[in-house]
Every structure is written in C-alpha cells, then in structure tokens.
Design a protein around this motif. Structure first.
Motif, short mmCIF file in Angstrom:
data_model
loop_
_atom_site.label_atom_id
_atom_site.label_comp_id
_atom_site.label_asym_id
_atom_site.label_seq_id
_atom_site.Cartn_x
_atom_site.Cartn_y
_atom_site.Cartn_z
N PRO A 13 31.41 17.92 -7.02
CA PRO A 13 30.59 16.77 -6.67
C PRO A 13 30.81 15.63 -7.67
O PRO A 13 31.09 15.86 -8.85
CB PRO A 13 29.17 17.30 -6.75
CG PRO A 13 29.24 18.54 -7.55
CD PRO A 13 30.64 19.07 -7.44
N MET A 14 30.66 14.39 -7.17
CA MET A 14 30.83 13.22 -8.05
C MET A 14 29.61 13.10 -8.95
O MET A 14 28.48 13.21 -8.50
CB MET A 14 30.97 11.93 -7.23
CG MET A 14 32.28 11.84 -6.50
SD MET A 14 32.45 10.33 -5.51
CE MET A 14 31.73 9.10 -6.50
N SER A 15 29.81 12.80 -10.22
CA SER A 15 28.69 12.67 -11.15
C SER A 15 28.49 11.21 -11.57
O SER A 15 27.67 10.92 -12.43
CB SER A 15 28.93 13.54 -12.38
OG SER A 15 30.11 13.10 -13.05
N ASP A 16 29.22 10.27 -10.97
CA ASP A 16 29.08 8.85 -11.31
C ASP A 16 27.87 8.27 -10.58
O ASP A 16 27.58 8.62 -9.44
CB ASP A 16 30.32 8.07 -10.90
CG ASP A 16 31.55 8.49 -11.68
OD1 ASP A 16 31.38 9.02 -12.80
OD2 ASP A 16 32.67 8.31 -11.16
N LEU A 17 27.19 7.34 -11.26
CA LEU A 17 26.03 6.67 -10.67
C LEU A 17 26.52 5.59 -9.71
O LEU A 17 27.40 4.79 -10.06
CB LEU A 17 25.18 6.03 -11.77
CG LEU A 17 23.93 5.32 -11.35
CD1 LEU A 17 22.96 6.31 -10.70
CD2 LEU A 17 23.27 4.67 -12.54
#
Length: 140
Positions: A13-17
């Motif tokens: 999963p992407m962890s960027d805001l």
C-alpha cells in the motif's frame, strides 16, 4: 507478489499523504482573500464630528437627498452632479459654516452614494451629518 509477465510487482500500500485536496482548499481560500480584501479596505476619509450636539442657536443647514434612482435633491430642488460641486464650494466658502445633511434612500445604489460622498470629501466640507440611519440599525 504477483507475477506479471517476467517482472514481479510488489503490492504494497502507498504510504504517501495525498496533498491534492489540501492544495485545492488553499487555492480556494487564497482566491477568497484576494476578492475580499479590496472590499474591506475601501473607505472614504472624512472627519465626522463626535460627541453631543452643540447647544445654542441653531445653525443653517442644507439637506442633500439621494433618491433610489440616483437623483440629487438640494433642499428639495433637483440638481446635477456639477451643480452639487458648485453648491458645496459655496457652502465651504460661507463664513456661517452651514451644516450639510445627507440622506440616501435605502434603495439607492452604493456606487452612486459613494461618488456623492467622495465629491463632498473633495470639496472640504467639515460639517456633514447623515440623516435616516436609524432604519438601517437593525439590518446588520
């Protein structure tokens, strides 16, 4: 891990805001402030006397009415904008210093009232009062 042809792809999963909604909100706020600031800083410099009314012999007054259609009435008689400037010059030059009462109709356009007040301010009239403001007291 999924195999896709020869390469392997990690399904992390992407962890960027996600900053796109934040930037959208900031741009909308910036535009609102750019539109609202000139309205808040618009004013006509004019000295208006403060304090209780002077007791004694009443002084002469002239009344300037601004109708809903934008027409000017000087003591009940219709005048044009150039005539207003001439009459204001005569009021300023009068040693008795008559007062000027300004009454604008509630339906009068703000732009017209603003231009008339600017004409009064440019003339140098010092004794200016506003009539009929009580009907607007509960509106804000």
């Amino acid at each position: 891990m999924f195999r896709h042809g020869i390469q392997t792809i990690d399904a992390k999963p992407m962890s960027d805001l996600n900053t796109t909604p934040l930037i959208d909100v900031m741009l909308v706020l910036l535009i609102m402030f750019l539109v609202a600031i000139p309205v808040m800083t618009h004013k006509i410099p004019m000295t208006v006397p403060a304090g209780p009314p002077m007791i004694g012999e009443p002084t002469a007054t002239h009344r300037l009415d601004i109708t809903a259609q934008g027409a000017l009435l000087w003591d009940g008689a219709a005048i044009s904008t150039p005539e207003l400037a001439m009459r204001l010059d005569a009021v300023v030059a009068d040693p008795a210093a008559p007062a000027l009462e300004v009454a604008a109709a509630p339906q009068a356009r703000y732009e017209r009232v603003n231009r008339v007040l600017a004409t009064i301010a440019r003339s140098g009239a010092q004794r200016v009062g506003f009539v009929g403001n009580r009907e607007f007291a509960g509106g804000f």
